[in-house]
Scaffold this motif. Structure first.
Motif, mmCIF file in Angstrom:
data_model
loop_
_atom_site.group_PDB
_atom_site.id
_atom_site.type_symbol
_atom_site.label_atom_id
_atom_site.label_comp_id
_atom_site.label_asym_id
_atom_site.label_seq_id
_atom_site.Cartn_x
_atom_site.Cartn_y
_atom_site.Cartn_z
ATOM 1 N N ILE C 288 0.782 -1.047 -0.188
ATOM 2 C CA ILE C 288 0.126 -0.012 -0.133
ATOM 3 C C ILE C 288 1.011 1.308 0.011
ATOM 4 O O ILE C 288 1.825 1.368 0.962
ATOM 5 N N VAL C 289 0.799 2.056 -1.010
ATOM 6 C CA VAL C 289 1.775 3.100 -1.163
ATOM 7 C C VAL C 289 0.727 4.751 -1.361
ATOM 8 O O VAL C 289 -0.187 4.629 -2.090
ATOM 9 N N HIS C 290 0.915 5.491 -0.362
ATOM 10 C CA HIS C 290 0.486 6.611 -0.343
ATOM 11 C C HIS C 290 1.401 7.704 -0.892
ATOM 12 O O HIS C 290 2.476 7.946 -0.532
ATOM 13 N N ASP C 307 4.621 7.383 1.324
ATOM 14 C CA ASP C 307 4.658 6.296 2.591
ATOM 15 C C ASP C 307 4.288 5.043 1.823
ATOM 16 O O ASP C 307 3.273 4.961 1.261
ATOM 17 N N LEU C 308 5.088 4.118 2.099
ATOM 18 C CA LEU C 308 4.860 2.791 1.506
ATOM 19 C C LEU C 308 5.000 1.504 2.502
ATOM 20 O O LEU C 308 6.021 1.733 3.494
ATOM 21 N N ARG C 325 14.710 -1.537 -2.411
ATOM 22 C CA ARG C 325 14.498 -1.282 -3.870
ATOM 23 C C ARG C 325 13.128 -0.525 -4.157
ATOM 24 O O ARG C 325 12.993 0.531 -4.821
ATOM 25 N N ALA C 326 12.170 -1.020 -3.550
ATOM 26 C CA ALA C 326 10.852 -0.445 -3.728
ATOM 27 C C ALA C 326 10.915 1.223 -3.185
ATOM 28 O O ALA C 326 10.488 2.039 -4.014
ATOM 29 N N ALA C 327 11.712 1.245 -2.301
ATOM 30 C CA ALA C 327 11.779 2.696 -1.764
ATOM 31 C C ALA C 327 12.633 3.688 -2.872
ATOM 32 O O ALA C 327 12.091 4.701 -3.033
ATOM 33 N N ILE C 328 13.393 3.180 -3.417
ATOM 34 C CA ILE C 328 14.555 3.810 -4.160
ATOM 35 C C ILE C 328 13.897 4.169 -5.388
ATOM 36 O O ILE C 328 14.212 5.266 -6.183
ATOM 37 N N HIS C 329 13.159 3.195 -5.808
ATOM 38 C CA HIS C 329 12.431 3.342 -7.125
ATOM 39 C C HIS C 329 10.939 4.061 -7.026
ATOM 40 O O HIS C 329 10.229 4.408 -7.865
ATOM 41 N N ALA C 330 10.646 4.715 -5.576
ATOM 42 C CA ALA C 330 9.344 5.193 -5.426
ATOM 43 C C ALA C 330 8.815 6.331 -6.157
ATOM 44 O O ALA C 330 7.709 6.487 -6.239
ATOM 45 N N THR C 331 9.766 7.170 -6.592
ATOM 46 C CA THR C 331 9.228 8.458 -7.271
ATOM 47 C C THR C 331 8.965 8.192 -8.583
ATOM 48 O O THR C 331 8.524 9.185 -9.183
ATOM 49 N N ALA C 336 12.467 15.799 -8.696
ATOM 50 C CA ALA C 336 12.038 16.831 -7.964
ATOM 51 C C ALA C 336 13.018 17.523 -7.042
ATOM 52 O O ALA C 336 14.087 16.596 -6.612
ATOM 53 N N GLU C 337 12.449 18.431 -6.588
ATOM 54 C CA GLU C 337 13.513 19.333 -5.643
ATOM 55 C C GLU C 337 13.730 18.940 -4.245
ATOM 56 O O GLU C 337 14.702 18.557 -3.840
ATOM 57 N N ALA C 338 12.515 18.087 -3.863
ATOM 58 C CA ALA C 338 12.490 17.662 -2.499
ATOM 59 C C ALA C 338 11.839 16.383 -2.406
ATOM 60 O O ALA C 338 10.814 16.221 -3.324
ATOM 61 N N VAL C 339 12.357 15.479 -1.897
ATOM 62 C CA VAL C 339 11.795 13.946 -1.965
ATOM 63 C C VAL C 339 11.820 13.344 -0.262
ATOM 64 O O VAL C 339 13.002 13.678 0.400
ATOM 65 N N ARG C 340 10.814 12.639 -0.074
ATOM 66 C CA ARG C 340 10.849 12.143 1.355
ATOM 67 C C ARG C 340 10.059 10.875 0.879
ATOM 68 O O ARG C 340 8.787 10.689 0.475
ATOM 69 N N ILE C 341 10.769 9.704 1.578
ATOM 70 C CA ILE C 341 10.219 8.441 1.275
ATOM 71 C C ILE C 341 10.300 7.768 2.617
ATOM 72 O O ILE C 341 11.358 7.552 3.091
ATOM 73 N N ARG C 342 9.094 7.170 3.277
ATOM 74 C CA ARG C 342 9.114 6.408 4.322
ATOM 75 C C ARG C 342 8.674 5.162 3.861
ATOM 76 O O ARG C 342 7.742 4.831 3.339
ATOM 77 N N GLY C 343 9.512 4.012 4.170
ATOM 78 C CA GLY C 343 9.234 2.512 3.739
ATOM 79 C C GLY C 343 9.198 1.757 4.834
ATOM 80 O O GLY C 343 9.960 1.925 5.911
#
Lengths: 281, 191, 756
Positions: C288-290, C307-308, C325-331, C336-343
């Motif tokens: 589930i990815v938001h 949020d993954l 891998r999921a997180a690194i490819h999530a964008t 983008a100027e700014a990125v936040r990924i929570r996995g």
């Protein structure tokens, strides 16, 4: 893993011998299970169902093979007539083309080459694809025992979920169809385009219509048929009536709601075609 | 009334006699079926194999006849990896009782190449087409796929090829190169 | 000199690479002579079976063998049989998973005990006479409401919150879900374990089996037996498909077979039947990815906030790497100027999920690409123009702060895909049209045009090789042995359908300047070949192929001068006479400029990326709600196609697996157990479900790969799901945010007034 070593198989060459064997088995109370193409039975055996002690191999009973055209509208399918036999029969193409449609959608060619119509009927799966067609066409199942033969309308063949009127000493030797007048239509809604268990099956000949996978047995939609036979054509009413004729459930493949909705849609698409001059398919 | 009774008695007597006959008859048949020697024509040659009658044809081929080319993928008749030809028709051998191929003509993948299968030049044209087009990747579905392809009508269109192979699942190729190989083979057959 | 001409000149010089040579392992596959594990029978062999848990969570109270049953001839193994120096741990990342449950079970079908017998029917009877009594405990079955986190990572670049706070910024949110997927190799998992490594009674062990990573199995067996490395030999047999499903699972199965073999002193074969394989082995992680995206009014992406969550199942296994891998490819392939990924990977009491082609990237990129279409819809922008505006170009910086220095083909694959797709669907192109309309038999004769039609696009990328410092840790080794006529490959990479042996042989032959058929290849045997790392992660060509290329270069230097096959043989024989054996083994060399931090998740995540674009045409039947893909185009940049037909095959096969995942494949779970564990009810596409798949191979070479090659195995599966879901939206005006896009779900979406 099937424990094949302990299983006996009787292999009669003639129908009479087969019937004798079944009679003896019935009299002795020793079950003898008929085996035709094996496309239903072996799936259950492979899945671990305990095999019977004895089987009766019907595959050598050549008299039961093939499809015959008798008269202008009658078709007679032998007890061993396969789905492929129907697909390859000019008579079936001409008189009951929706059976060809159904046969083409039963498994792949491997299943069609071995699966028999009789087996499809007797196995009693509510998801059988050939049975709705035969039921809509008012087929008769001819059962023979050693000293008797009777024809049972397919519509009266089932007494409950996977329960038929066939007695242990009887075999299906023939399926007779006097194809009624009227346009024919077949719709199978499966899980994918081929090799699919159906979620909904609809077969119609004229205003006769049978459904599969939406009740414990294949059913004719009697209420809907009566309405249509009397000349009714309102789609909303037709949908309301068919909803009373079917009792779909949730299962591992689909939902009751989906099945109900699709049945309604199929009926809505079908009813307007009833009065068209040309036979639709 | 009297006549009817006589008829019934006679009928009952005849029935009892028939029953006695049938019991003896059935016993004879049972004995015959227990000896499990099955003779058939296998890849063009006469063959005989001892196997329990309800043993799956797939297992008899693989275990008793040493022909492991035919594969098991599901045991349900869904994947087609076990496809062989019986009297020219494609069937799932995981659903066929061995006793039912007695006297039949059975073809498996091992019968395709002429002689030593390791020598590329002796391959069947369809096998060569599979190689050329990359129609086999992991190869597990390939024997069944080849058999099903051999059973296709010689003038099959692309749609008929797809329908004829719909009972054979492949997870590797996406089917595209299988069509190419089969189409090339059928094209050659027509010449 | 133009780039094109340079490429042509280069290509003209290549004699093996870039050509469709005969596959090294091809003949045996089309003749049925290839030996898969179930084709092998050893003397005095036993068959093994597994006693498995029938509850999702609880304490084991007792494991009872029916005393009235005749147990003679049976071998019984449970956790008591795993004794020091062996350890009851399936060694992967964490040490939480036992080979055999001790006092509790954490998922349905968890292995508790093992049985072996010489007769399979008897074995089945024995299995039916084992009863396990439990004290059931509450089970966590829904990962969306689960609370135990198996692994969490965070990726941060710039200040996402500050960007969202800017005035005039448009914010689009969406939540996307993907279901589990079964790898569905047509050959089930199977191994045969035999006592003895080099000799039958040397106290060692040999395992033959269907697998992707022989050395993973070695490591697992050393752990469970306590045996030293030299006493464990693993041989890969011809493998009927893997797709990740035979990356880590064979270690469990091999461990089981080895325990039975050691206790019984006999060879033990364990080959799963389909039902068991479906119920008990690993699946693709559900997700589930938001997404929360900040854009300027003109469609430029300013900030990406993701949020993954993945469902890891009951044990850690490989989930941290899938998450990575999921997180690194999530964008998705966008700047983008700014990125936040929570996995996060959540623990549930279900069978552990594991590797499946794509390994997390399909899940996160499904979300990213479905979200792009949502953004386009809400901002009133053309979906393709929106993508073009934001697609990575050379010099852009990724979520982890990696500057994409070279081989960035995002725009090129988009152009190529669109152009090819348009050609394929041109109405006057009758021949192609006949193929397009390959309808099968769905009765479309009477209501000819009731169907809704739409086209969808998806852009995606896929990093090749292990993430960050992963390749350094693997320290893969591979090389060559010189023979009188050529060379023999010494590499543990497995052929599982993708043509590994052929591709490696081509690279080596080209480098050495010898004919391709002078290179001997074999399925790996760990007694003979070094550890080249696992056959996963799209690394077999780019990473291992490169190691082999360097080994070949070194060997060439040692051979001295030769200019044809004859003089090569002369040099080879001279060198062999001089030295006896000549083996050149090379080890992985990290490209100097790669910098990565595991702690902060910053840096150069991958040496190179493959780039992809999918265009999908979908038809929906409003009567049955069934969606069907009728035409599909995939343009993938793989750097260099070492063997064009094999590369196309990877793209076609991976694409269809993605289509299956999008439309047909659904793992139905109840009480933590798969309910549709049969091929009748877990359905993959047949021929009649498969659209024409048009492949465009784009070659944007990567200097660090052999002859410019990057990975090809996984990238193709990252895109189809989003392309199809986007096409469904185009056809119906309704957005589906979850796959599989079953007819039941489409029906709900069409009925939902609020859905757009």
């Amino acid at each position: 893993m099937i424990a094949a070593a302990g299983i006996d198989v009787l292999q009669p060459r003639h129908l009479k011998d087969a019937l004798i064997m079944l009679r003896v088995a019935a009299d002795e109370g020793r079950p003898l299970v008929p085996l035709a193409g094996g496309t239903d039975l072996f799936v259950t055996l492979n899945a671990g169902q305990k095999p019977a002690a004895r089987y009766l191999d019907l595959w050598r009973l050549d008299k039961l093979r093939g499809v015959e055209a008798l008269g202008r509208r009658r078709l007679a399918f032998g007890g061993l007539a396969t789905f492929t036999d129907s697909i390859e029969s000019k008579a079936v193409h001409k008189r009951l083309p929706i059976l060809v449609d159904a046969a083409r959608q039963v498994g792949g060619v491997q299943i069609q080459n071995r699966g028999t119509l009789a087996g499809n009927i007797e196995n009693g799966s509510p998801a059988a694809d050939g049975v709705p067609v035969l039921m809509a066409a008012d087929a008769r199942v001819v059962l023979r025992s050693l000293d008797d033969e009777r024809a049972v309308p397919l519509a009266e063949y089932y007494t409950g979920y996977r329960k038929t009127v066939r007695r242990p000493d009887e075999l299906i030797v023939r399926i007779e169809v006097d194809v009624p007048e009227g346009g024919q239509r077949f719709e199978k809604v499966g899980t994918r385009a081929a090799q699919a268990i159906s979620k909904v099956v609809m077969a119609a000949v004229g205003h006769r219509v049978a459904f599969g996978s939406v009740a414990p047995i294949i059913v004719r939609a009697h209420k809907l048929e009566a309405y249509l036979a009397a000349g009714g054509r309102d789609i909303g009413e037709a949908q309301r009536l068919v909803a009373e004729d079917v009792t779909p459930i949730d299962d591992v493949r689909s939902t009751a709601e989906y099945r109900r909705r699709v049945v309604a849609n199929l009926v809505a698409a079908w009813v307007p075609s009833l009065d068209k001059r040309t036979a639709t398919r | 009334m009297k006549k009817a009774k006589t008829k019934t008695n006679a009928k009952a007597q005849a029935s009892a006699k028939a029953q006695a006959n049938t019991k003896a008859h059935a016993k004879k048949k049972t004995k015959a079926a227990r000896s499990p020697k099955i003779t058939l024509r296998l890849n063009g040659k006469k063959a005989a194999v001892a196997a329990p009658p309800m043993k799956r044809l797939l297992d008899t081929l693989r275990e008793d006849l040493g022909l492991t080319g035919t594969k098991e993928g599901c045991g349900e008749g869904e994947c087609g990896a076990c496809t062989v030809l019986v009297d020219g028709a494609a069937v799932n051998s995981c659903l066929v009782a061995s006793c039912q191929v007695a006297g039949c003509d059975v073809q498996t993948v091992e019968g395709m190449a002429r002689g030593n299968a390791k020598v590329a030049a002796r391959l069947h044209r369809l096998q060569r087409a599979f190689l050329e087009h990359g129609a086999a990747q992991c190869g597990i579905c390939t024997p069944g796929m080849l058999m099903a392809a051999l059973a296709l009508p010689k003038r099959a269109t692309l749609d008929e090829i797809r329908a004829g192979l719909a009972g054979n699942l492949c997870r590797c190729t996406g089917y595209m190169k299988i069509y190419d190989a089969v189409a090339q083979f059928l094209d050659g057959e027509r010449r | 000199m133009s780039k094109k001409k340079r490429r042509e000149d280069g290509a003209a010089r290549l004699r093996t690479v870039g050509h469709n040579v005969a596959r090294a392992e091809g003949v045996e596959k089309v003749t049925g002579t290839a030996r898969y594990i179930d084709d092998l029978v050893f003397d005095d062999m036993l068959y093994g079976a597994t006693v498995r848990s029938t509850i999702p969570a609880g304490r084991i109270v007792a494991v009872e063998r029916d005393p009235a049953f005749d147990w003679s001839g049976f071998t019984w193994v449970d956790h008591h049989d795993i004794a020091a120096p062996g350890r009851n741990v399936v060694a992967m990342i964490a040490e939480d998973q036992p080979f055999l449950a001790v006092d509790r079970v954490r998922h349905q079908a968890e292995p508790i005990a093992l049985l072996a017998h010489a007769d399979r029917a008897r074995l089945a009877e024995g299995l039916a006479h084992v009863r396990v009594r439990y004290e059931a405990e509450p089970a966590t079955l829904d990962f969306e409401t689960a609370s135990i986190v198996l692994k969490e990572i965070g990726i941060r670049r710039g200040d996402v919150d500050a960007v969202f706070a800017r005035p005039g910024v448009r914010v689009i949110e969406g939540t996307y879900r993907t279901g589990a997927q079964e790898q569905l190799y047509i050959e089930c998992n199977g191994v045969i374990a035999q006592p003895g490594a080099a000799e039958p009674d040397d106290g060692g062990i040999t395992v033959h089996g269907s697998m992707q990573c022989p050395y993973y199995v070695v490591r697992a067996l050393c752990t469970v037996t306590g045996l030293p490395r030299e006493k464990v030999r693993v041989v890969q047999t011809t493998t009927g498909g893997g797709f990740g499903g035979k990356e880590e699972y064979p270690s469990v199965l091999a461990g089981h077979a080895v325990l039975l073999a050691r206790k019984s002193g006999r060879a033990v074969k364990m080959v799963y039947e389909r039902h068991e394989d479906l119920v008990a082995t690993t699946k693709r992680h559900p997700s589930i990815v938001h997404h929360r995206t900040a854009l300027a009014a003109d469609g430029s992406i300013l900030a990406i906030d993701v949020d993954l969550r993945l469902d890891g199942g009951a044990y850690v296994t490989l989930s941290p790497v899938v998450l990575s891998r999921a997180a690194i490819h999530a964008t998705g392939p966008y700047r983008a100027e700014a990125v936040r990924i929570r996995g996060r990977v959540m623990m549930t009491n279900t069978p552990p999920n594991g590797a499946f082609r794509g390994f997390g990237a399909p899940q996160s990129q499904f979300a990213a690409e479905a979200h792009m279409d949502r953004i386009a819809g809400e901002l009133g922008l053309d979906p393709i123009a929106l993508r073009k505006q934001n697609l990575f170009r050379t010099g852009d910086i990724t979520a982890t702060g990696q500057t994409l220095k070279d081989s960035v083909a995002a725009h090129e694959v988009l152009e190529r895909a669109l152009e090819r797709h348009a050609r394929m669907v041109r109405p006057h192109n009758k021949k192609k049209r006949a193929h397009n309309n390959g309808d099968g038999h769905d009765g479309d004769g009477h209501d000819g045009d009731r169907r809704l039609r739409g086209t969808g696009v998806a852009m995606f990328f896929h990093g090749s090789g292990f993430t960050g410092g992963g390749e350094v840790k693997l320290a893969s080794r591979a090389g060559l042995a010189l023979t009188a006529d050529g060379v023999r490959l010494l590499v543990s990479s497995t052929e599982i359908g993708q043509g590994t042996r052929t591709m490696h042989a081509q690279i080596v032959a080209e480098t050495l300047g010898i004919p391709y058929d002078r290179v001997e290849t074999a399925d790996p045997d760990t007694a003979r070949v070094p550890d080249s790392g696992p056959t996963v992660a799209s690394r077999t060509c780019m990473v291992v192929g490169r190691i082999l290329q360097r080994a070949a270069e070194k060997l060439r230097a040692e051979l001295g001068d030769y200019d044809d096959e004859k003089s090569f043989r002369k040099r080879a024989r001279w060198l062999l006479a001089e030295r006896g054996t000549v083996e050149v083994i090379e080890e992985y060399q990290k490209p100097g400029d790669i910098v990565w931090s595991d702690e902060t998740y910053e840096g150069d995540a991958y040496g190179a990326y493959a780039w992809g674009c999918n265009v999908a045409d979908v038809e929906i039947d409003p009567v049955t709600y069934q969606a069907r893909c009728t035409q599909f185009t995939a343009a993938i940049d793989i750097g260099k196609a070492i063997h064009p037909i094999l590369a196309e095959g990877q793209i076609e096969g991976g694409t269809l697996q993605g289509i299956g995942w999008a439309l047909y494949e659904d793992v139905v779970m109840r009480e933590g157990k798969m309910q549709n564990a049969s091929l009748t009810n877990y359905i993959i596409p047949t021929t009649l479900d498969t659209p024409p798949i048009n492949v465009e191979i784009v070659e944007n070479p990567f200097a660090g790969g052999p002859f410019g090659a990057k990975g090809v195995g996984e990238c193709p599966i990252d895109g189809p799901a989003a392309a199809i879901v986007n096409a469904i939206r185009a056809a119906t005006g309704k957005r589906l945010d979850a796959i599989p896009a079953t007819p039941e779900r489409i029906m709900k979406a069409l009925a939902d007034e609020t859905s757009r």
